[in-house]
Write an enzyme that holds these catalytic residues in place. Structure first.
Site, PDB file in Angstrom:
ATOM      1  N   LYS A 114      60.943 -70.381  14.125  1.00  0.00           N
ATOM      2  CA  LYS A 114      61.846 -71.420  14.645  1.00  0.00           C
ATOM      3  C   LYS A 114      63.286 -70.942  14.732  1.00  0.00           C
ATOM      4  CE  LYS A 114      59.412 -75.695  13.901  1.00  0.00           C
ATOM      5  NZ  LYS A 114      59.404 -77.035  13.312  1.00  0.00           N
ATOM      6  N   LYS A 206      49.805 -71.499  20.075  1.00  0.00           N
ATOM      7  CA  LYS A 206      49.469 -72.809  19.541  1.00  0.00           C
ATOM      8  C   LYS A 206      49.941 -73.911  20.492  1.00  0.00           C
ATOM      9  CE  LYS A 206      52.008 -74.470  16.287  1.00  0.00           C
ATOM     10  NZ  LYS A 206      52.819 -74.703  15.094  1.00  0.00           N
ATOM     11  N   LYS A 209      54.721 -79.127  20.441  1.00  0.00           N
ATOM     12  CA  LYS A 209      55.651 -80.091  21.043  1.00  0.00           C
ATOM     13  C   LYS A 209      56.784 -79.377  21.752  1.00  0.00           C
ATOM     14  CE  LYS A 209      55.134 -83.131  17.026  1.00  0.00           C
ATOM     15  NZ  LYS A 209      55.666 -83.335  15.686  1.00  0.00           N
TER      16      LYS A 209
END
Ligand code: TYM
Length: 344
Positions: A114, A206, A209
Site C-alpha cells: 500500500k 487479487k 476495491k
C-alpha cells in the site's frame, strides 16, 4: 485458561464492496452466526490510514453496514457497529504499539504494497495498522476471526502481540487474578473455495476495491447487466474446463472462475468440475452469470433499500456500539490494572 468462544471481524468502508469481500469474508460471517456470538465491525479508523473524503466517508460506513445486514447478519442477535464509536479500540492499540516490535511491522507485506515506492509519505497510521487490528480483536478477547487469505499475516501478528503481552505481563496478570494468560491467541478462519478471489482481468492479481479497472471486480451493488458483462468479459484461456481439480493448476483464470462458482453455489471445485468438465468457457460463463445474478441481485437490491434510510442504519450502529463498548470497557479496565496504570 479457556476463553469464551467469540467471533470478531471487520471490513473497511473504502470504496466498493466486491465479490472477494463477500465470498472471502461477509458470506462466512453470516454462516458463523449460528454457532458463535459474533461482533462485526465497520473499521472506519482503519479506513483513514489512507485519505478519505469526509463528505464521502459516512456513506461508505453506512453502505458496509447495509451490506452486512443485506447479506444476512442479524444485528439484534449479534453486534454490528463502527469502530470509531468505541474509543477503547484506539486506546488498546496504543498499548499494543508499545508491545509490538518495529521488526514485526517491517515485515508486513500489506504495508509495503500500500505504501508503494513513496514510503516516506505514507501515514504513520498505515504503518501501525496491524496493531489497531490486533486491538479490534483482543479488546473483546475474541477467539475466532474469519478473514480472506490476504489478512493471514495480520492475524499472525495479532497472535504474536497477544502472546507477548501475556508473557511480558505474566506476573501482573496472575497478581490481578486473571490466571496465566489474559488474551486468547485468536484463530484465523480462512476456509472455503474463495479465500482469495482474483481479478477478472488478471488471474495473478487479487480482486480489490482499489483496482483502477471496474471490470476487474463484481461490486455487490452491480446490477444484472453489469454482472453479466463483467463475467462475459472475464479473462480466460483457450482450453475447455478440466474435469478434475488438478487440471486447474497453472490456469489461474479458470481456477478463479470455478472457485467463484463453487463458493456462490456452496459446493466444491471438484463438484463444479464434475458438472462442467470439458465444457467451453462460453457455456460455463452463462451458468456463472445466472448463478451470480441470482445470488447477488437480491443483496444489491436490499443494500439499496437499506441505505435509503440512513437513520435506521445509524440506529443499528449506535445500538451495536453501546453493547460493544460495555465489553471493551471491561477489558480496558483489566488491561490498565495489568499494565500498572492508576485509575478511578
Ligand atoms: P478489507 O476491508 O480489505 O476486506 C474485508 C474482508 O474481505 C476479505 N477480502 C477478500 N477475500 C477473498 N478474496 C479477495 N479478493 C478479498 N479482498 C478482501 C479480507 O480478507 C477481509 O476479510 N484489515 C482488514 C479489516 C480489519 C479486520 C480487523 C479484519 C480491521 N480490523 C480485525 C479482521 C479482524 C481489511 O482491510 O479488510
Amino acid at each position: 485458561m479457556a476463553f469464551k468462544e467469540l467471533v470478531f471481524s471487520g471490513v473497511q468502508p473504502t470504496g466498493n464492496l466486491h465479490l472477494g469481500n463477500y465470498l472471502g469474508a461477509i458470506k462466512r460471517f453470516v454462516e458463523l452466526q449460528d454457532r458463535y456470538d459474533c461482533i462485526y465491525c465497520v473499521v472506519d479508523l482503519h479506513a483513514i490510514t489512507v485519505w478519505q473524503d469526509p463528505a464521502e466517508l459516512p456513506r461508505a460506513i453506512r453502505e458496509v453496514t447495509a451490506a452486512f445486514i443485506a447479506c444476512g447478519i442479524d444485528p439484534r442477535k449479534h453486534i454490528v457497529f463502527n469502530q470509531s464509536q468505541v474509543a477503547e479500540h484506539a486506546e488498546l492499540a496504543w498499548i499494543f504499539n508499545c508491545v509490538a516490535r518495529l521488526g514485526w511491522l517491517n515485515r508486513m507485506t500489506q504495508f509495503k504494497e500500500k505504501a508503494g515506492k513513496d514510503r516516506e509519505n505514507a501515514s504513520v497510521g498505515l504503518y501501525a495498522y496491524p496493531t489497531l487490528m490486533a486491538s479490534d480483536i483482543l479488546v473483546y478477547r475474541a477467539t475466532h476471526v474469519p478473514v480472506g487469505e490476504d489478512q493471514k499475516q495480520h492475524l499472525e501478528l495479532s497472535r504474536d502481540i497477544a502472546q507477548k503481552f501475556n508473557n511480558d505481563f505474566a506476573a501482573s496478570i496472575r497478581a490481578h487474578g486473571f490466571g496465566d494468560t489474559f488474551f486468547p491467541l485468536p484463530e484465523p478462519l480462512i476456509t472455503g473455495e474463495a479465500t482469495r478471489v482474483m481479478s477478472l482481468r488478471d488471474g495473478a492479481k487479487k480482486m480489490s476495491k482499489s483496482d483502477s479497472s471496474d471490470q476487474s471486480r463484481i461490486n455487490l451493488t452491480d446490477d444484472a447487466d453489469a454482472i453479466a458483462l463483467k463475467i462475459r468479459r472475464a479473462k480466460t484461456d483457450p482450453h475447455p474446463l478440466p474435469s478434475e481439480e488438478k487440471g486447474l493448476e497453472g490456469r489461474p483464470e479458470a481456477d478463479n472462475l470455478v472457485g467463484i462458482y463453487a463458493a456462490l453455489a456452496g459446493t466444491s471445485r471438484a463438484s463444479v468440475l464434475a458438472q462442467y468438465g470439458n465444457a467451453q468457457f462460453s457455456t460455463f460463463k452463462t451458468a456463472l452469470v445466472d448463478l451470480a445474478v441470482s445470488k447477488l441481485g437480491p443483496i444489491g437490491a436490499e443494500m439499496k433499500r437499506l441505505v435509503a434510510d440512513p437513520l435506521s442504519i445509524d440506529a443499528v450502529l449506535a445500538d451495536g456500539a453501546g453493547r460493544a463498548q460495555k465489553v471493551a470497557h471491561e477489558t480496558m479496565k483489566a488491561v490498565k490494572d495489568i499494565v500498572g496504570f492508576v485509575r478511578a
